[in-house]
Design an enzyme around this catalytic site. Structure first.
Site, short mmCIF file in Angstrom:
data_model
loop_
_atom_site.label_atom_id
_atom_site.label_comp_id
_atom_site.label_asym_id
_atom_site.label_seq_id
_atom_site.Cartn_x
_atom_site.Cartn_y
_atom_site.Cartn_z
N ALA A 166 0.84 -1.21 0.00
CA ALA A 166 0.00 0.00 0.00
C ALA A 166 0.87 1.26 0.00
CB ALA A 166 -0.91 -0.01 1.22
N GLY B 106 1.97 2.93 -2.61
CA GLY B 106 1.91 3.80 -3.79
C GLY B 106 1.46 5.20 -3.44
N ARG C 289 -1.41 10.05 -9.98
CA ARG C 289 -2.40 10.29 -11.04
C ARG C 289 -3.80 10.54 -10.50
NH1 ARG C 289 -1.33 5.29 -14.70
NH2 ARG C 289 -3.36 5.84 -15.59
N LYS D 143 -3.79 7.31 -2.61
CA LYS D 143 -4.69 6.57 -3.49
C LYS D 143 -5.49 5.48 -2.77
CE LYS D 143 -2.86 3.68 -6.59
NZ LYS D 143 -2.21 3.29 -7.86
N ASN E 85 -5.68 3.67 -10.81
CA ASN E 85 -4.57 4.61 -10.83
C ASN E 85 -5.03 6.05 -10.98
OD1 ASN E 85 -2.30 2.64 -10.86
ND2 ASN E 85 -3.34 2.00 -12.72
N ARG F 109 -30.87 8.33 8.02
CA ARG F 109 -29.47 8.59 8.40
C ARG F 109 -29.05 7.61 9.50
NH1 ARG F 109 -29.47 14.49 10.07
NH2 ARG F 109 -27.35 13.92 10.66
N ASN G 15 -34.29 18.83 18.20
CA ASN G 15 -33.39 18.01 19.02
C ASN G 15 -32.08 18.71 19.35
OD1 ASN G 15 -32.66 17.89 16.29
ND2 ASN G 15 -31.60 15.96 16.57
N ARG H 257 -50.84 26.35 20.91
CA ARG H 257 -50.84 27.25 19.75
C ARG H 257 -51.78 28.40 20.10
NH1 ARG H 257 -54.40 22.78 16.72
NH2 ARG H 257 -56.42 23.51 17.44
C1 UD1 Z 1 3.20 -4.40 -11.47
C2 UD1 Z 1 3.87 -5.69 -11.92
C3 UD1 Z 1 3.39 -6.02 -13.33
C4 UD1 Z 1 1.89 -6.11 -13.36
C5 UD1 Z 1 1.26 -4.85 -12.81
C6 UD1 Z 1 -0.23 -5.06 -12.63
C7 UD1 Z 1 6.04 -5.81 -10.84
C8 UD1 Z 1 7.49 -5.63 -11.01
N1 UD1 Z 1 5.31 -5.53 -11.89
O1 UD1 Z 1 3.68 -3.37 -12.31
O2 UD1 Z 1 3.96 -7.23 -13.75
O3 UD1 Z 1 1.45 -6.35 -14.68
O4 UD1 Z 1 1.80 -4.52 -11.51
O5 UD1 Z 1 -0.85 -3.84 -12.31
O6 UD1 Z 1 5.61 -6.25 -9.80
N2 UD1 Z 1 4.80 -0.82 -4.68
C9 UD1 Z 1 5.38 -0.60 -3.47
N3 UD1 Z 1 6.69 -0.27 -3.42
C10 UD1 Z 1 7.46 -0.19 -4.52
C11 UD1 Z 1 6.84 -0.40 -5.77
C12 UD1 Z 1 5.52 -0.73 -5.82
O7 UD1 Z 1 4.71 -0.67 -2.43
O8 UD1 Z 1 8.64 0.09 -4.38
C13 UD1 Z 1 3.38 -1.16 -4.72
C14 UD1 Z 1 2.54 -0.08 -5.36
O9 UD1 Z 1 2.03 0.79 -4.40
C15 UD1 Z 1 1.43 -0.86 -6.01
C16 UD1 Z 1 2.09 -2.17 -6.37
O10 UD1 Z 1 3.22 -2.30 -5.53
O11 UD1 Z 1 0.37 -1.10 -5.10
C17 UD1 Z 1 2.47 -2.26 -7.83
O12 UD1 Z 1 3.41 -1.26 -8.14
P1 UD1 Z 1 3.39 -0.50 -9.52
O13 UD1 Z 1 4.49 0.47 -9.54
O14 UD1 Z 1 2.04 -0.03 -9.85
O15 UD1 Z 1 3.80 -1.69 -10.50
P2 UD1 Z 1 3.52 -1.79 -12.04
O16 UD1 Z 1 4.62 -1.14 -12.77
O17 UD1 Z 1 2.13 -1.38 -12.33
MG MG Z 2 0.57 -0.30 -11.30
#
Ligand code: UD1
Ligand code: MG
Length: 454
Positions: free
Chosen positions: A16, A18, A22, A29, A234, A323, A376, A430
């Protein structure tokens, strides 16, 4: 002695970290929501449902908000910080401490891929139980650009090649890597530690676990899921696409369980909406989190419900808003332009028109007239209104809380009730009606005469 083996425990590692640039958002995200729950929350729920005995979440540096979300959904999860983004294998190794705990299976999941079903995680785990050291999840991509490609031969997975590292022939492969993986718990750490970073992105790729395992003489296999299930988020458009798929799935499940959706594509559920049998949901209804609808209830068009429970055979709307804390007993009726908050509405009670009921208890069979308001809130604190069974509140009454209306009592229309009303009494608060016979005709005659004299 039996020959039963100890159960294999499962560690799920959720990435998690990332930053999700974008999304163009101040929020990370994985905290964006789909169907009323964060993307991270969905992934944590899925790995839990898939039988993870332990969960490790890898987060980016300085993300107390992401950590708090982990605590909310998986209080026992271990949280690890990946201080530098050096690739997916590097991220998994941030959870090294969990990897050394001796789990039988290790599952790796991305927190931005919220639609994966627990069953799919189980398919990967089963592949590892059946002898593979690594099981990767693939999908047939409409547009494979950017994804890692699964290179298979005779049903065995040979390698995963990242798009940026792939030659023309490999780029022609349409079976792509979803990112999910299961590893054999005994082998996982040594496989991950053997992964290098000699590639186009100078990153430690988790996908290289396949080549490393094969190099060690271990097996790697691929399993396949529909593209819709493994779609990642993304940007906001992909978030909306994931939401749409979630809704499609949920609507179908609700209908298959015996509820009628008159226009399913206009009804929006939350991840946790519970709908009973023979419920009818009319068009344009929105469910926030925490709603339960019992059997035979009817939700009329354009209603909005959140944190509410609707009893058997009860009826809501059209244009009603429930609610958090609204609890409707069996056969209760809440009609158009009515808002209910933190209030229990008794069996068969009716609140049919243009009313606000907040912080209240309404007894069985009570009738709340049009335009009734529970007052209330005094700007500082909330107070309660309690209405007894079978009470009758005349239209356009204001009930100034705290206040009790006894069972069977009547409140005259247009009253402002500030003191408790005894059971079976009539309270009228009233201005008393006065009437002057012929007053209007005399007034008009005098006014006309004045005007003519000018
Ligand atoms: C990755 C896969 C790719 C696959 C794609 C699917 C690898 C090398 N590649 O590529 O084969 O088709 O996902 O969507 O695994 N993350 C970290 N730390 C890091 C790098 C990434 O926590 O240093 C996490 C990101 O937050 C994300 C996930 O790993 O949740 C994937 O990383 P991302 O950079 O999106 O990999 P892709 O290039 O999309
Ligand atoms: Mg990715």
């Amino acid at each position: 002695m039996t020959d039963m083996q100890p159960a294999r425990t499962c560690l799920a590692i959720v990435l998690a970290a990332g930053e999700g640039t974008r999304m163009k958002s101040a929020r990370p995200k994985v905290l964006h929501e789909m169907a009323g729950r964060s993307l991270l929350g969905h992934t944590l729920a899925a790995v839990t449902a898939a039988g993870a005995d332990a969960i490790a979440v890898v987060v980016g540096p300085d993300r107390p908000d992401v950590e708090a979300e982990v605590r909310k959904h998986a209080p026992h999860a271990a949280v690890f910080v990946q201080s530098e983004r050096r690739g997916t294998a590097h991220a998994v190794l941030a959870a090294r401490e969990s990897l050394t705990a001796g789990h039988g299976d290790v599952l790796v999941a991305f927190a931005d891929t919220p639609l994966v079903r627990p069953e799919t995680f189980a398919v990967l785990r089963n592949a590892v139980r059946d002898g593979a050291a690594v099981a990767a999840l693939g999908f047939e991509a409409r547009d494979p650009t950017g994804y890692g490609r699964l290179v298979t031969r005779d049903g065995e997975l040979q390698a995963i090649v990242e798009h940026k590292d792939a030659d023309e022939a490999t780029r022609a492969v349409t079976l792509c890597n979803a990112g999910l993986m299961a590893l054999d718990g005994v082998q996982a750490l040594s496989i991950l530690e053997a992964i290098g970073h000699a590639n186009a992105q100078n990153e430690y790729y988790l996908t290289d676990a396949v080549a490393v395992a094969r190099h060690k003489g271990l097996r790697a296999v691929a399993r396949v899921a529909p593209e819709a299930e493994v779609q990642g988020v993304n940007d906001r458009a992909q978030l909306a696409a994931a939401e749409a798929d979630f809704q499609r799935r949920k609507r179908l499940a609700v209908m298959m369980a015996g509820a009628t959706l008159v226009a399913p594509e206009t009804v929006f559920f939350s991840h946790d909406t519970v709908v009973g049998r023979d419920v009818v949901i009319e068009p344009n209804v929105v469910f926030g989190p925490g709603v339960r609808i019992a059997d035979n209830a009817v939700i009329h068009a354009f209603s909005h419900l959140e944190g509410a429970s609707v009893g058997p055979g009860a009826s809501i709307g059209p244009y009603a808003r429930l609610r958090p804390g609204a609890e409707l007993a069996k056969g209760a009726r809440v009609g158009n332009f009515v808002e209910i908050k933190a209030a229990a509405i008794g069996e068969g009670a009716k609140v049919n028109h243009l009313t606000y009921i907040g912080d209240a208890e309404i007894g069985a069979r009570a009738n709340i007239g049009a335009g009734t308001i529970t007052c209330n809130y005094d700007g500082f604190s909330k107070a309660k209104t309690i209405i007894g069974e079978g009470a009758f509140i005349g239209s356009n009454s204001a009930l100034v809380a705290p206040v009790r209306i006894g069972a069977g009592a009547y409140v005259g229309s247009g009253s402002v009730i500030t003191r408790d009303v005894q059971p079976d009494a009539l309270a009228v608060a009233r201005g008393r009606q006065i009437e002057r016979e012929g007053w209007a005709a005399a007034f008009r005659a005098a006014a006309r005469a004045r005007k003519a004299a000018q």
